[in-house]
Design a protein around this motif. Structure first.
Motif, PDB file in Angstrom:
ATOM      1  N   GLU A   7      23.596  -5.456   0.458  1.00 38.70           N
ATOM      2  CA  GLU A   7      22.750  -6.365   1.210  1.00 38.70           C
ATOM      3  C   GLU A   7      21.485  -6.340   0.994  1.00 38.70           C
ATOM      4  OE1 GLU A   7      26.188  -7.272   4.682  1.00 38.70           O
ATOM      5  OE2 GLU A   7      24.745  -5.575   4.792  1.00 38.70           O
ATOM      6  N   ILE A   8      20.675  -5.255   1.148  1.00 40.76           N
ATOM      7  CA  ILE A   8      19.388  -5.188   0.823  1.00 40.76           C
ATOM      8  C   ILE A   8      18.898  -5.399  -0.311  1.00 40.76           C
ATOM      9  CG2 ILE A   8      17.568  -3.735   1.031  1.00 40.76           C
ATOM     10  CD1 ILE A   8      19.175  -2.070   3.290  1.00 40.76           C
ATOM     11  N   GLU A   9      19.571  -4.868  -1.349  1.00 37.26           N
ATOM     12  CA  GLU A   9      19.323  -5.131  -2.762  1.00 37.26           C
ATOM     13  C   GLU A   9      19.356  -6.659  -3.152  1.00 37.26           C
ATOM     14  OE1 GLU A   9      21.280  -0.965  -4.354  1.00 37.26           O
ATOM     15  OE2 GLU A   9      22.063  -3.028  -4.662  1.00 37.26           O
ATOM     16  N   ASP A  10      20.469  -7.259  -2.639  1.00 40.75           N
ATOM     17  CA  ASP A  10      20.357  -8.832  -2.774  1.00 40.75           C
ATOM     18  C   ASP A  10      19.371  -9.511  -1.970  1.00 40.75           C
ATOM     19  OD1 ASP A  10      22.790  -8.232  -4.205  1.00 40.75           O
ATOM     20  OD2 ASP A  10      24.394  -8.898  -2.672  1.00 40.75           O
ATOM     21  N   LEU A  11      19.152  -9.296  -0.810  1.00 40.81           N
ATOM     22  CA  LEU A  11      18.013 -10.040  -0.006  1.00 40.81           C
ATOM     23  C   LEU A  11      16.830  -9.669  -0.873  1.00 40.81           C
ATOM     24  CD1 LEU A  11      18.860  -8.965   3.487  1.00 40.81           C
ATOM     25  CD2 LEU A  11      18.750 -11.203   2.792  1.00 40.81           C
ATOM     26  N   VAL A  12      16.492  -8.545  -1.516  1.00 41.48           N
ATOM     27  CA  VAL A  12      15.267  -8.265  -2.131  1.00 41.48           C
ATOM     28  C   VAL A  12      15.106  -9.061  -3.620  1.00 41.48           C
ATOM     29  CG1 VAL A  12      13.664  -6.663  -3.248  1.00 41.48           C
ATOM     30  CG2 VAL A  12      15.008  -6.286  -1.082  1.00 41.48           C
TER      31      VAL A  12
ATOM     32  N   GLU B  87       0.842  -1.422  -0.032  1.00 41.74           N
ATOM     33  CA  GLU B  87       0.102   0.143  -0.061  1.00 41.74           C
ATOM     34  C   GLU B  87       0.758   1.245   0.164  1.00 41.74           C
ATOM     35  OE1 GLU B  87      -3.061   0.023   2.913  1.00 41.74           O
ATOM     36  OE2 GLU B  87      -3.794  -2.002   2.451  1.00 41.74           O
ATOM     37  N   CYS B  88       1.978   1.178   0.182  1.00 40.92           N
ATOM     38  CA  CYS B  88       2.958   2.353   0.385  1.00 40.92           C
ATOM     39  C   CYS B  88       3.893   2.515  -0.766  1.00 40.92           C
ATOM     40  CB  CYS B  88       3.495   2.277   1.779  1.00 40.92           C
ATOM     41  SG  CYS B  88       2.363   2.205   3.214  1.00 40.92           S
ATOM     42  N   SER B  89       4.148   3.691  -1.025  1.00 40.60           N
ATOM     43  CA  SER B  89       5.231   4.070  -2.306  1.00 40.60           C
ATOM     44  C   SER B  89       6.600   4.160  -1.703  1.00 40.60           C
ATOM     45  CB  SER B  89       4.714   5.307  -2.940  1.00 40.60           C
ATOM     46  OG  SER B  89       3.458   5.461  -3.237  1.00 40.60           O
ATOM     47  N   VAL B  90       6.740   4.594  -0.554  1.00 37.75           N
ATOM     48  CA  VAL B  90       8.056   4.699   0.080  1.00 37.75           C
ATOM     49  C   VAL B  90       7.862   3.767   1.618  1.00 37.75           C
ATOM     50  CG1 VAL B  90       9.910   6.166   1.382  1.00 37.75           C
ATOM     51  CG2 VAL B  90       8.359   7.070  -0.591  1.00 37.75           C
ATOM     52  N   VAL B  91       8.817   2.786   1.674  1.00 41.30           N
ATOM     53  CA  VAL B  91       8.913   1.826   2.864  1.00 41.30           C
ATOM     54  C   VAL B  91      10.217   2.356   3.666  1.00 41.30           C
ATOM     55  CG1 VAL B  91       8.783  -0.359   3.541  1.00 41.30           C
ATOM     56  CG2 VAL B  91       7.281   0.377   1.374  1.00 41.30           C
ATOM     57  N   PHE B  92      10.152   2.378   4.718  1.00 39.70           N
ATOM     58  CA  PHE B  92      11.157   2.490   5.715  1.00 39.70           C
ATOM     59  C   PHE B  92      11.577   1.082   6.379  1.00 39.70           C
ATOM     60  CE2 PHE B  92      10.636   6.861   5.015  1.00 39.70           C
ATOM     61  CZ  PHE B  92      11.544   7.830   5.700  1.00 39.70           C
TER      62      PHE B  92
ATOM     63  N   THR C   6       8.043  -4.063  -5.399  1.00 47.68           N
ATOM     64  CA  THR C   6       8.216  -3.724  -6.975  1.00 47.68           C
ATOM     65  C   THR C   6       9.110  -2.598  -7.039  1.00 47.68           C
ATOM     66  OG1 THR C   6       6.260  -2.094  -6.783  1.00 47.68           O
ATOM     67  CG2 THR C   6       5.769  -4.336  -7.566  1.00 47.68           C
ATOM     68  N   GLU C   7       9.530  -2.619  -8.292  1.00 53.09           N
ATOM     69  CA  GLU C   7      10.826  -1.557  -8.615  1.00 53.09           C
ATOM     70  C   GLU C   7      10.246  -0.133  -8.902  1.00 53.09           C
ATOM     71  OE1 GLU C   7      12.752  -2.935 -12.289  1.00 53.09           O
ATOM     72  OE2 GLU C   7      12.883  -4.965 -11.360  1.00 53.09           O
TER      73      GLU C   7
ATOM     74  N   VAL D 279      15.739  -2.864  -7.158  1.00 56.09           N
ATOM     75  CA  VAL D 279      14.758  -1.618  -6.589  1.00 56.09           C
ATOM     76  C   VAL D 279      15.632  -0.671  -5.772  1.00 56.09           C
ATOM     77  CG1 VAL D 279      14.856  -3.312  -4.392  1.00 56.09           C
ATOM     78  CG2 VAL D 279      13.096  -1.431  -4.620  1.00 56.09           C
ATOM     79  N   PRO D 280      15.174   0.613  -5.697  1.00 56.96           N
ATOM     80  CA  PRO D 280      15.844   1.584  -5.260  1.00 56.96           C
ATOM     81  C   PRO D 280      15.944   1.466  -3.782  1.00 56.96           C
ATOM     82  CG  PRO D 280      13.814   2.563  -6.113  1.00 56.96           C
ATOM     83  CD  PRO D 280      13.899   1.245  -6.491  1.00 56.96           C
ATOM     84  N   VAL D 281      17.020   1.676  -3.387  1.00 56.88           N
ATOM     85  CA  VAL D 281      17.419   1.530  -1.986  1.00 56.88           C
ATOM     86  C   VAL D 281      18.226   2.839  -1.554  1.00 56.88           C
ATOM     87  CG1 VAL D 281      18.203   0.377   0.258  1.00 56.88           C
ATOM     88  CG2 VAL D 281      17.396  -0.835  -1.725  1.00 56.88           C
ATOM     89  N   MET D 282      17.780   3.451  -0.378  1.00 55.84           N
ATOM     90  CA  MET D 282      18.394   4.707   0.138  1.00 55.84           C
ATOM     91  C   MET D 282      18.755   4.146   1.589  1.00 55.84           C
ATOM     92  SD  MET D 282      19.765   7.744  -0.076  1.00 55.84           S
ATOM     93  CE  MET D 282      18.975   8.648  -1.108  1.00 55.84           C
TER      94      MET D 282
END
Length: 274
Positions: free
Chosen positions: A105-110, A64-69, A89-90, A114-117
């Motif tokens: 590490e987050i990119e690999d887990l997902v 449901e959220c566009s930005v997920v912390f 989703t990307e 997907v963009p990660v900050m």
């Protein structure tokens, strides 16, 4: 600047409360556009009292959220990301506030582009006087960085670092240091009480003195030691206090606390030199 997007948090602990509370207080995001998940109903009580939607369903937050912390403990994160990977989703932006976990590490887990900050906020973000540092992941664009900045800027000082490795350094300098500064306020207040001031008044005077001193550093552009020297008259009361702090190893103790926190973040073996 108001952000008209649904913002979600995986995790509902202190950092979520600080960041979401700052967003609400600044008017950046309305409470009804915020959602957070926790593992139990008890973990959602504080979030719900802030007007934020609470849920036990991590996948609902992501869907449901566009930005997920990402706001869970490092050892919990892999299981949480495995659980929600199918919902990611990307077109989402994942903003990590997880210590000791890199963008890759987050990119690999997902397992998706997907963009990660990766960010590191500190708890004073709750009162809009915090520090947030960040570094964009592989698939973050300038627009993603600008969106993250618009969410974080109202919380205090937001800064993109020149390298991701420096986030570990700021973990000790900015993330852990509020605890050290709270201890300093407490010690100053104790001294005031020892010499006759009421406790409540001593705490407020000590805290306001620290706040004003920090503002002078930020606004004057002067070196902190120059500002300290300016307060010290020859043979005066302040230089006597400075002498006693130096005699007790004050600067070394503060440096050691910050460096120890940094090295803990970096996973280095702790060294005790006393």
């Amino acid at each position: 600047m108001s952000v008209d997007k649904k913002i979600g948090f995986l995790g509902a602990g202190n950092m979520t409360q600080a960041v979401a509370g700052g967003m609400i207080a600044s008017g950046t995001v309305k409470p009804e556009n915020l959602m957070a998940s926790a593992r139990s109903e008890g973990g959602l009580e504080k979030i719900r009292s802030m007007g934020i939607t609470g849920t036990l369903d991590n996948c609902r937050v992501v869907s449901e959220c566009s930005v997920v912390f990402l706001s869970v403990k490092p050892h919990i994160l892999p299981g949480v990301l495995k659980q929600v990977a199918g919902s990611v989703t990307e077109d989402k932006l994942l903003v990590s506030v997880v210590n000791m976990t890199t963008n890759k590490e987050i990119e690999d887990l997902v397992g998706k582009k997907v963009p990660v900050m990766r960010t590191l906020p500190n708890t004073p973000c709750k009162v809009r006087s915090g520090v947030v540092v960040g570094y964009p992941g592989t698939y973050c664009t300038a627009d993603h960085t600008a969106l993250c900045k618009s969410l974080m800027d109202p919380l205090g000082l937001f800064s993109i670092l020149p390298s991701e490795a420096l986030i570990d350094v700021t973990s000790g300098l900015c993330g852990s240091s509020p605890a050290f500064l709270f201890m300093m306020v407490d010690a100053m207040a104790d001294a005031g009480v020892r010499m006759g001031l009421p406790r409540e008044q001593a705490v407020s005077l000590a805290a306001k003195s620290m706040e004003g001193s920090a503002r002078m550093v930020l606004e004057s552009g002067e070196n902190p030691m120059t500002l300290a020297t300016n307060v010290c008259s020859p043979g005066g009361t302040t230089i006597e206090g400075v002498y006693r702090l130096n005699r007790a190893g004050f600067k070394g103790a503060v440096m050691d606390a910050v460096i120890g926190s940094i090295e803990k973040t970096q996973g280095k073996e702790m060294r005790y030199n006393y």
